[in-house]
Every structure is written in structure tokens, then in C-alpha cells.
Design a protein around this motif. Sequence first.
Motif, PDB file in Angstrom:
ATOM      1  N   ARG A   1      -7.473  -3.397   9.622  1.00  0.00           N
ATOM      2  CA  ARG A   1      -6.537  -4.333  10.254  1.00  0.00           C
ATOM      3  C   ARG A   1      -7.143  -4.997  11.498  1.00  0.00           C
ATOM      4  NH1 ARG A   1      -2.491  -3.364   6.801  1.00  0.00           N
ATOM      5  NH2 ARG A   1      -1.767  -1.218   6.527  1.00  0.00           N
TER       6      ARG A   1
ATOM      7  N   ILE B   1       4.768  -1.178  12.907  1.00  0.00           N
ATOM      8  CA  ILE B   1       3.703  -0.348  13.485  1.00  0.00           C
ATOM      9  C   ILE B   1       2.294  -0.789  13.075  1.00  0.00           C
ATOM     10  CG2 ILE B   1       3.837   1.486  11.714  1.00  0.00           C
ATOM     11  CD1 ILE B   1       3.233   1.972  15.502  1.00  0.00           C
ATOM     12  N   ASP B   2       2.133  -1.278  11.848  1.00  0.00           N
ATOM     13  CA  ASP B   2       0.786  -1.665  11.411  1.00  0.00           C
ATOM     14  C   ASP B   2       0.429  -3.092  11.804  1.00  0.00           C
ATOM     15  OD1 ASP B   2       0.344   0.814  10.308  1.00  0.00           O
ATOM     16  OD2 ASP B   2       1.090   0.248   8.328  1.00  0.00           O
TER      17      ASP B   2
ATOM     18  N   LYS C   1       0.834  -1.215   0.000  1.00  0.00           N
ATOM     19  CA  LYS C   1       0.000   0.000   0.000  1.00  0.00           C
ATOM     20  C   LYS C   1       0.863   1.259   0.000  1.00  0.00           C
ATOM     21  CE  LYS C   1      -2.732   0.697   3.732  1.00  0.00           C
ATOM     22  NZ  LYS C   1      -2.479   1.993   4.399  1.00  0.00           N
ATOM     23  N   SER C   2       1.872   1.292   0.860  1.00  0.00           N
ATOM     24  CA  SER C   2       2.725   2.489   0.953  1.00  0.00           C
ATOM     25  C   SER C   2       3.444   2.749  -0.368  1.00  0.00           C
ATOM     26  CB  SER C   2       3.780   2.298   2.044  1.00  0.00           C
ATOM     27  OG  SER C   2       3.173   2.239   3.301  1.00  0.00           O
TER      28      SER C   2
ATOM     29  N   ARG D   1       3.080   5.950  -3.269  1.00  0.00           N
ATOM     30  CA  ARG D   1       4.242   6.745  -3.679  1.00  0.00           C
ATOM     31  C   ARG D   1       4.494   6.628  -5.177  1.00  0.00           C
ATOM     32  NH1 ARG D   1       4.241   5.607   1.611  1.00  0.00           N
ATOM     33  NH2 ARG D   1       5.545   6.810   3.074  1.00  0.00           N
TER      34      ARG D   1
ATOM     35  N   ALA E   1       8.569   8.941  15.282  1.00  0.00           N
ATOM     36  CA  ALA E   1       9.063   8.207  14.107  1.00  0.00           C
ATOM     37  C   ALA E   1       7.867   7.992  13.205  1.00  0.00           C
ATOM     38  CB  ALA E   1       9.661   6.870  14.535  1.00  0.00           C
ATOM     39  N   SER E   2       7.675   8.869  12.229  1.00  0.00           N
ATOM     40  CA  SER E   2       6.513   8.758  11.343  1.00  0.00           C
ATOM     41  C   SER E   2       6.942   8.950   9.896  1.00  0.00           C
ATOM     42  CB  SER E   2       5.477   9.819  11.711  1.00  0.00           C
ATOM     43  OG  SER E   2       4.563   9.993  10.638  1.00  0.00           O
ATOM     44  N   ALA E   3       6.682   7.925   9.094  1.00  0.00           N
ATOM     45  CA  ALA E   3       7.016   8.025   7.662  1.00  0.00           C
ATOM     46  C   ALA E   3       6.099   9.014   6.961  1.00  0.00           C
ATOM     47  CB  ALA E   3       6.888   6.659   7.007  1.00  0.00           C
ATOM     48  N   GLN E   4       4.904   9.184   7.494  1.00  0.00           N
ATOM     49  CA  GLN E   4       3.985  10.138   6.851  1.00  0.00           C
ATOM     50  C   GLN E   4       4.474  11.571   7.065  1.00  0.00           C
ATOM     51  OE1 GLN E   4       0.082   9.029   8.265  1.00  0.00           O
ATOM     52  NE2 GLN E   4       0.050   7.186   6.992  1.00  0.00           N
TER      53      GLN E   4
ATOM     54  N   ARG F   1       9.572   3.820   8.049  1.00  0.00           N
ATOM     55  CA  ARG F   1       9.699   3.209   6.715  1.00  0.00           C
ATOM     56  C   ARG F   1      10.303   4.199   5.721  1.00  0.00           C
ATOM     57  NH1 ARG F   1       3.699   1.299   5.890  1.00  0.00           N
ATOM     58  NH2 ARG F   1       4.062   0.909   8.095  1.00  0.00           N
TER      59      ARG F   1
ATOM     60  N   GLU G   1       1.576   5.511  19.393  1.00  0.00           N
ATOM     61  CA  GLU G   1       1.045   5.862  18.064  1.00  0.00           C
ATOM     62  C   GLU G   1      -0.176   5.020  17.679  1.00  0.00           C
ATOM     63  OE1 GLU G   1       1.845   8.068  15.232  1.00  0.00           O
ATOM     64  OE2 GLU G   1       2.334   9.130  17.056  1.00  0.00           O
TER      65      GLU G   1
ATOM     66  N   ARG H   1       0.848  17.368  13.135  1.00  0.00           N
ATOM     67  CA  ARG H   1       2.183  16.790  12.974  1.00  0.00           C
ATOM     68  C   ARG H   1       2.789  17.100  11.592  1.00  0.00           C
ATOM     69  NH1 ARG H   1       1.523  10.577  13.815  1.00  0.00           N
ATOM     70  NH2 ARG H   1       0.705  11.251  15.794  1.00  0.00           N
TER      71      ARG H   1
ATOM     72  N   ARG I   1      -1.703  13.050   4.413  1.00  0.00           N
ATOM     73  CA  ARG I   1      -0.504  13.674   4.988  1.00  0.00           C
ATOM     74  C   ARG I   1       0.557  13.913   3.912  1.00  0.00           C
ATOM     75  NH1 ARG I   1      -1.245  10.156   9.846  1.00  0.00           N
ATOM     76  NH2 ARG I   1      -2.449  11.355  11.344  1.00  0.00           N
TER      77      ARG I   1
ATOM     78  N   LYS J   1      -4.201   5.614  15.033  1.00  0.00           N
ATOM     79  CA  LYS J   1      -4.263   4.972  13.712  1.00  0.00           C
ATOM     80  C   LYS J   1      -5.718   5.056  13.214  1.00  0.00           C
ATOM     81  CE  LYS J   1       0.017   4.093  13.167  1.00  0.00           C
ATOM     82  NZ  LYS J   1       0.730   4.837  12.127  1.00  0.00           N
TER      83      LYS J   1
ATOM     84  N   THR K   1      -2.084   8.158   4.694  1.00  0.00           N
ATOM     85  CA  THR K   1      -0.926   8.401   3.831  1.00  0.00           C
ATOM     86  C   THR K   1      -1.294   9.403   2.743  1.00  0.00           C
ATOM     87  OG1 THR K   1      -0.172   6.165   4.264  1.00  0.00           O
ATOM     88  CG2 THR K   1       0.806   7.279   2.386  1.00  0.00           C
TER      89      THR K   1
END
Length: 430
Positions: A390, A316-317, A23-24, A28, A168-171, A196, A340, A128, A100, A344, A97
Motif C-alpha cells: 500500500r 484502516i488500510d 482480499k479479506s 474467508r 478494534a481488529s477484525a483479525q 470489518r 495500529e 493479540r 491470524r 501493519k 489475515t
Amino acid sequence: MSQSKTVSPAAGLKGEITVPGDKSISHRSIMLGSLAEGITVVHGFLHGEDNHATLNAFRSMGVEIENLPGDVLKIHGRGLDGLQEPADVIDCGNSGTTIRLMTGLLAGQQFFSVLTGDRYLRKRPMRRVVEPLSRMGARIWGRQGGQLAPLALQGGELAGLDYDSPIASAQVKSALLLAGLYAEGPTTVKEPHLSRDHSERMLSYFGAKVEPFAGGVRIFPRPALKGREVHVPGDISSAAFFMVAALVTPGSDVLIRNVGINPTRSGIIDILQAMGGDLRVLDPREHSGEPVADIHVRSSDLQGIDIGGELVPRAIDEFPVVSVAACFAQGQTVIRDARELRVKETDRIAAMTSELTRLGASVEPREDGMVIIGGQPLQGGRVTSHGDHRIAMSMAVAALVAAGPVTIDDVQCTATSFPNFWELLESIRH
Ligand code: S3P
């Protein structure tokens, strides 16, 4: 209309499966394919609702994206300055995702735009990203002083930023890297643990100047991005449901092919192996700058463990399904440093505690995680997904080993990330 599914106990899971694309990485690929010059072909794109939100957003900004058979997208890139002002509000649906990352990207466009989402997304924290982007000079408005969507953006000039992210957030990191493509000088993002890194990898793959260093990453503005072939690996977060299902259901032997094993995502493999799971990573290889492997899982006796620190962003997921694995492990599992999870798609600490408890599990919520005493049999019953994909799939895994059938309410949300989850589960159960 809310849908329900009833899952009966299984005698074992056996066979070979391929899970849908990551998905991520799928998000992208649309974003960078649209900003690149020339054609990008994406193989193994995830046709989930979250990714369709991103797809529709870029179409609404004038990008031609062809949907070809076999999960292939052909994106006609428009270059860094080729996006057009969308004529309407952009609906990000349930996708954190999408909203953000697009907030960062749209902050640098010379036009006005509005981002919103479903009732779950409109409750999730946006400050954030809004706060550091505002420091770059972005003009963004939202409910509660920029904390909640809808967000309205008037794009314009941006300055580079040196940002020390408290989470720690990839978004967050990715929003700033995308804004950094349009800034006056370099943009640096530091984070307490590495989240990530798909954005960094794909930005480099498309030709951007990105410099990862210990504790952070720096991007230089105005690269010439070039359209590329992207091969999206299977989503490890989707594979995780089948890893845990095969470990906890006696008599199981499952091979999951073509799974992304990027080290910033592979915490679930480390966790399940530390719990004593018979889980092997086979034939590791690389596709489009991302590591991939096949994963062979056999039912195992699990033990409880302590999970915290750098492992948390790397999985995290997966904590909803880790909490299911913990119910079937001997002894206690402690999940720490995972605050975190409260912000979600839903509050996953509260949701998993309430649903597993309904089946008779011993789960104690903590502010930053949970404590689970495993080894007690789960009973059948009725649970809900809380509208979170999830949670729905994690409860389906728990149901495979409960003493009787479990009915899960509100399961249509699985289409967010894993549209064929139920069929795939049926295809390997005995
Ligand atoms: C994602 C990052 C993670 C993850 C989410 C997808 C991404 O969120 O939970 O499902 O694609 O960048 P955070 O970066 O907020 O931790």
C-alpha cells in the motif's frame, strides 16, 4: 530481485475500471468453503500473493480447490472436521489475515501445525490472538513467549470465551470466531469500535449461528456449514488508490465498477467526501450478503480535515493514500487514534512520513497518526515502498501530481493485493 517503477505526472485519468476482488473476503471464502459440506464456487476471487498463501495452506490440509478460468475457484468442502494435518510448515507469506485467522482455526483441529511468514510478518504482533485463544484452552507456542511467528499449535478441546478486545481488529475477532466454531459453548467478542464484519456476514451466509449486537458479536459452536456461491466484490481498499488519484489529478473522470461498500470498510468514501471530493456512490446493490456499488469520481479541490474515532477502523488500510490526498488538500489534515498503523505490513506512519517528506511534503508523525499541511507542490524524486504494497501504490498516486517523475523502489510487493495495479493505472492515464 528488487524492482523499481518510474511514474510520470499525468494530464488526467479517464475511463471505466474494475478493480480485483476483495482480499479479506477472498481469504474467508477459502476458509469457510473448506469447512463447509459440499461445493463452494467463488466468483471474482483475488489472485494476489496473500490469498495464494491461504489457498496453499488449505490445499496442504487436504482440501481440493480447483482454479477455473475467470477468477473462479471451486472448493470441495470437507466439513468442520475434515481438515488433515499438514505435512509441512504453513507459509503465510506477507499475510497477517492468513496467519491470524488460521491460528484461531488451527487451535480447534485435532492435529499439530506450524505457521510462519516472510521477514515482515515475522515481526508483527501475534500475542493479540495467542493470548485470548490460550484462554480458550489453545496450546500455542511462538518466539518471545508467543508474540512472534513462527507459531506452533497443538490443536485440541476449546472452551467458549467472553472476550473484551482492547483493539478494534477484525483479525483478532475473526480468529476467535473461527476457534468458536469448535468450542464447548458460545464465544463472544466485544470491541471498542466495530471492525470489518466480513467473517460474521460470511459465517451467517454459510449457515452458522452468529449474533451481532451493539459492541460485539457472539457465535455458537458446531454449525452445519453448507457450500455456497460467493460473489466477491471489488476491493474498496484497491479502489481507494484510484479514488484519490482521480480526485487529485486535474482533468480526471473515472468510474470504478462493482466495489464493495460494506459500512465497516467504507470510511474512505466518508473521508474523501468530507474533504470536498466529488465522489458519488451509484446503483447500490447486494451480492452474497455484501453491499456493492459503482463509484464515480471527478477531480476536485480538497480541504484538510480531522480524522479519528470510529472512522479509523473503517478506513484502516487507506491511511497511506489518505495521507497523499492530504498533501493536495488546502490546510491541515490530522489523523488521530490510528496507532495500529505502526504494526501493519510496515510502520505506515513512519514510512509515509519519510517518503512524502522526500518529495517535499510537510508531514509530522505522531505516535497515533500524523499531521499533514497540504497545498505545497510535490517534486519528483526517488522513494521506496518499505516492502509494503500500500505504500508503493500510494506513492504512485502521489507521483501522478508531482512536478517531475518519481521512481519507486521495491514495487514487486504490489502483487500482495493488486497484481494488475500498474496496467490498470496505465489504461486510464492521459
Ligand atoms: C483484515 C483486517 C485488518 C486489515 C487487514 C485485513 C482482515 O487488520 O488491516 O489488511 O482481512 O481481517 P486488523 O484486523 O488487524 O486491523
